[in-house]
Design a protein around this motif. Structure first.
Motif, mmCIF file in Angstrom:
data_model
loop_
_atom_site.group_PDB
_atom_site.id
_atom_site.type_symbol
_atom_site.label_atom_id
_atom_site.label_comp_id
_atom_site.label_asym_id
_atom_site.label_seq_id
_atom_site.Cartn_x
_atom_site.Cartn_y
_atom_site.Cartn_z
ATOM 1 N N LYS A 142 -0.104 3.903 -3.531
ATOM 2 C CA LYS A 142 -1.352 4.180 -2.816
ATOM 3 C C LYS A 142 -2.359 4.844 -3.760
ATOM 4 C CE LYS A 142 -3.109 6.412 1.400
ATOM 5 N NZ LYS A 142 -4.062 7.346 0.752
ATOM 6 N N PRO A 143 -2.863 4.083 -4.718
ATOM 7 C CA PRO A 143 -3.852 4.630 -5.653
ATOM 8 C C PRO A 143 -5.192 4.838 -4.954
ATOM 9 C CG PRO A 143 -3.655 2.277 -5.989
ATOM 10 C CD PRO A 143 -2.605 2.650 -4.973
ATOM 11 N N GLU A 144 -6.063 5.607 -5.585
ATOM 12 C CA GLU A 144 -7.411 5.813 -5.063
ATOM 13 C C GLU A 144 -8.433 5.342 -6.103
ATOM 14 O OE1 GLU A 144 -7.800 6.534 -2.063
ATOM 15 O OE2 GLU A 144 -5.919 7.494 -1.494
ATOM 16 N N GLY A 200 -9.653 12.323 -13.961
ATOM 17 C CA GLY A 200 -8.276 12.518 -13.517
ATOM 18 C C GLY A 200 -7.244 12.585 -14.623
ATOM 19 N N ASP A 201 -6.047 12.071 -14.329
ATOM 20 C CA ASP A 201 -4.970 11.987 -15.323
ATOM 21 C C ASP A 201 -4.412 10.573 -15.319
ATOM 22 O OD1 ASP A 201 -2.432 11.963 -13.426
ATOM 23 O OD2 ASP A 201 -3.694 13.604 -12.708
ATOM 24 N N ILE A 202 -3.709 10.208 -16.364
ATOM 25 C CA ILE A 202 -3.263 8.820 -16.496
ATOM 26 C C ILE A 202 -1.766 8.723 -16.818
ATOM 27 C CG2 ILE A 202 -5.482 7.758 -17.039
ATOM 28 C CD1 ILE A 202 -4.988 8.170 -19.929
ATOM 29 N N GLY A 203 -1.220 7.537 -16.573
ATOM 30 C CA GLY A 203 0.188 7.275 -16.848
ATOM 31 C C GLY A 203 1.083 7.341 -15.630
ATOM 32 N N GLY A 204 0.605 7.956 -14.553
ATOM 33 C CA GLY A 204 1.443 8.163 -13.382
ATOM 34 C C GLY A 204 1.850 6.885 -12.666
ATOM 35 N N ALA A 205 0.926 5.951 -12.547
ATOM 36 C CA ALA A 205 1.210 4.729 -11.787
ATOM 37 C C ALA A 205 2.332 3.920 -12.418
ATOM 38 C CB ALA A 205 -0.060 3.876 -11.677
ATOM 39 N N SER A 210 7.125 12.246 -5.995
ATOM 40 C CA SER A 210 6.164 11.866 -4.963
ATOM 41 C C SER A 210 4.772 11.577 -5.529
ATOM 42 C CB SER A 210 6.076 12.945 -3.880
ATOM 43 O OG SER A 210 5.717 14.199 -4.445
ATOM 44 N N TYR A 211 4.346 12.371 -6.508
ATOM 45 C CA TYR A 211 2.993 12.170 -7.062
ATOM 46 C C TYR A 211 2.874 10.815 -7.756
ATOM 47 C CZ TYR A 211 -1.196 12.634 -9.910
ATOM 48 O OH TYR A 211 -2.422 12.405 -10.498
ATOM 49 N N ILE A 212 3.835 10.497 -8.629
ATOM 50 C CA ILE A 212 3.708 9.254 -9.397
ATOM 51 C C ILE A 212 4.021 8.020 -8.550
ATOM 52 C CG2 ILE A 212 4.029 10.338 -11.659
ATOM 53 C CD1 ILE A 212 6.941 9.448 -11.605
ATOM 54 N N MET A 243 7.253 -2.000 -1.572
ATOM 55 C CA MET A 243 5.827 -1.829 -1.274
ATOM 56 C C MET A 243 5.587 -2.091 0.203
ATOM 57 S SD MET A 243 2.565 -1.374 -1.937
ATOM 58 C CE MET A 243 2.056 -1.510 -3.658
ATOM 59 N N PRO A 244 5.405 -1.046 1.026
ATOM 60 C CA PRO A 244 5.111 -1.266 2.450
ATOM 61 C C PRO A 244 3.824 -2.073 2.604
ATOM 62 C CG PRO A 244 5.663 1.041 2.015
ATOM 63 C CD PRO A 244 5.478 0.386 0.684
ATOM 64 N N LEU A 245 3.799 -2.932 3.602
ATOM 65 C CA LEU A 245 2.634 -3.809 3.778
ATOM 66 C C LEU A 245 1.349 -3.035 4.051
ATOM 67 C CD1 LEU A 245 4.383 -6.664 5.735
ATOM 68 C CD2 LEU A 245 3.063 -6.963 3.628
ATOM 69 N N LYS A 246 1.448 -1.905 4.738
ATOM 70 C CA LYS A 246 0.250 -1.102 4.987
ATOM 71 C C LYS A 246 -0.298 -0.554 3.664
ATOM 72 C CE LYS A 246 -1.634 2.496 7.989
ATOM 73 N NZ LYS A 246 -1.351 3.438 9.096
ATOM 74 N N HIS A 247 0.598 -0.091 2.792
ATOM 75 C CA HIS A 247 0.192 0.386 1.475
ATOM 76 C C HIS A 247 -0.414 -0.756 0.660
ATOM 77 C CE1 HIS A 247 2.700 3.776 2.608
ATOM 78 N NE2 HIS A 247 2.315 4.435 1.530
ATOM 79 N N LEU A 248 0.181 -1.938 0.784
ATOM 80 C CA LEU A 248 -0.317 -3.093 0.033
ATOM 81 C C LEU A 248 -1.734 -3.453 0.463
ATOM 82 C CD1 LEU A 248 0.159 -5.392 -1.988
ATOM 83 C CD2 LEU A 248 1.173 -6.721 -0.112
ATOM 84 N N GLY A 249 -1.994 -3.418 1.763
ATOM 85 C CA GLY A 249 -3.343 -3.698 2.250
ATOM 86 C C GLY A 249 -4.338 -2.703 1.692
#
Length: 346
Positions: A215-217, A174-179, A207-209, A71-77
């Motif tokens: 980096k969720p939205e 949206g869609d679910i399960g990807g994360a 790449s999508y999941i 988990m890159p720190l920028k993504h974590l923030g």
């Protein structure tokens, strides 16, 4: 995987607490009219006038909620902000401010925290929220993050978990399960990397999941969309712990049951393919995976024409009388009781 690179390190003790806060937050701009005073005094001052104020807090612990090996720190923030904003949007409200508190051990130099705050800043800019306060301190156990999100909404527009009625339609964005599957891919590649550090993973097919995990939205756009469509949700929740857990929350708080149709659950093709690769049932992933941060809500059946055919929204089923309980209607028509098997940090 994150490569280990030699880079200059600035020890945090050189700055001190107030110097650190001033350094990390110097480039944050105030954009909300309701922010009278942000960082720099004993407390932030907010003015929402006739609107109701919403507050939500999340705690994220290294080793429990995130793994810095992938988990890159920028993504974590960025993600740390998003998971909090999602709670505000789940009340049909707009997020306006956040506070960020972090505790770090001495293995984190200033440059690491700059990366983290760059992610925070990206989220603030994209979602139009102000950073108005927080705290920093030391930790003996890695990194701990606490973020509070503040929002505002007219009282008549607030949507609770408790407003669903029997025969209301159950809708998801949206869609679910990807994360969850993105996390499985990252965990697998981490184990491969530990055995052979020279091995560089090819994450392109995933790449999508992987992005859904790292980096969720938050679905601010769905709150805006529902207002535009003049759709009035009767109950709402965000999907952080898994679809089954969230449905049961709605059922409990609204005193209703639910029929969820398996063949209606929206799954991205990558989710289906990766589920097959990992030999996991994709429906189970959708029910129990969590961290998708989609919005799950109910609407009166008469509002169905307003959302029919909308690519952002899927009708999953409908609410029932409480005595009928909550069930998954499988593809072969059998009724299976829904049980909560989502995320549990304990």
């Amino acid at each position: 995987m994150i490569e280990n690179k030699d880079q200059s390190r600035t020890s945090l003790e050189n700055l001190g607490e107030f110097g650190l806060i001033a350094h990390l937050t110097k480039n944050f701009e105030i954009t909300q009219k309701s922010t009278l005073k942000g960082i720099g005094d004993d407390a932030a001052i907010l003015d929402f006038g006739a609107q109701k104020t919403l507050v939500s807090t999340d705690l994220l612990i290294e080793g429990v909620h995130f793994d810095l090996s992938y988990m890159p720190l920028k993504h974590l923030g960025y993600k740390s902000v998003i998971v909090n904003l999602s709670d505000i949007y789940a009340m049909n409200a707009m997020a306006t401010q956040i506070t960020v508190s972090i505790a770090v051990s001495n293995r984190f130099p200033l440059e690491a925290l700059e990366e983290f705050y760059a992610g925070v800043a990206s989220a603030c800019k994209l979602y139009g929220v102000d950073l108005v306060g927080g705290d920093t301190t030391s930790s003996t156990k890695g990194m701990l993050i606490s973020i509070t999100a503040i929002g505002a909404v007219q009282e008549e527009h607030i949507v609770y978990r408790s407003g669903a009625k029997a025969n209301d339609l159950l809708v998801v964005s949206g869609d679910i399960g990807g994360a969850y599957l993105g996390l499985q891919v990252l965990e697998r590649e981490k184990e491969v990397f530990k055995v052979n550090p020279q091995n560089q993973p090819d994450l392109e097919p995933y790449s999508y999941i992987v992005e859904r995990q790292l980096k969720p939205e938050a679905r601010k756009d769905i709150v805006t969309l529902l207002e535009k469509l003049e759709v009035h949700p009767t109950a709402m929740i965000d999907i952080s712990d898994g679809l089954s857990s969230e449905i049961l929350h709605l059922c409990k708080e609204s005193n209703v049951g639910c029929n969820l149709y398996e063949d209606k659950i929206p799954l991205d093709p990558t989710v289906i393919a990766t589920s097959e690769e990992f030999k996991i049932d994709s429906t189970m992933i959708a029910l129990s995976g969590g961290e998708d941060y989609e919005l799950l809500f109910t609407i009166d059946q008469k509002e169905f024409p307003k959302i029919k055919g909308n690519p952002n929204l899927t009708v999953l089923g409908h609410m029932t009388d409480k005595n009928e309980g909550a069930h998954l209607i499988s593809r072969n028509g059998s009724k299976i009781p829904i049980t909560a098997q989502g995320w549990n940090s304990f």
